[in-house]
Design a protein around this motif. Structure first.
Motif: not given
Length: 98
Positions: A83-94
């Motif tokens: 959740l933290v990584a997706a929010t900060l744009g590190v990984v693509p959202p689901a």
């Protein structure tokens, strides 16, 4: 591509923005600022929720005596980190996986 000769904004050096009134410009800027503030607050809240879920998962993982608590701790820790990584744009959202 050449500008369309029928387009009135192609004749203006500023693209036709000089024709906007002060009230229209104020409304555009107000909406843009409101959107930016809501985006920043949403990001901070999602990172906070991710850190909290990860913290719960870590406490379950460290203090777990049985397999179920350890498994739930691992899932919570992984979800919080995602959740933290997706929010900060590190990984693509689901929503972009499919």
């Amino acid at each position: 591509m050449a500008p369309d000769s029928d387009d009135p904004s192609s004749h203006e050096p500023d693209g036709g923005y000089a024709e906007r009134t002060d009230a229209e410009l104020y409304e555009i800027v107000r909406r843009a600022v409101e959107d930016a503030i809501l985006g920043a607050v949403g990001t901070v809240l999602l990172v906070g929720v991710g850190v909290a879920v990860g913290g719960i998962g870590l406490s379950l993982l460290v203090g777990g005596l049985d397999l179920v608590r350890v498994a739930v701790g691992v899932v919570c820790l992984a979800f919080g980190a995602y959740l933290v990584a997706a929010t900060l744009g590190v990984v693509p959202p689901a929503r972009e996986w499919v």
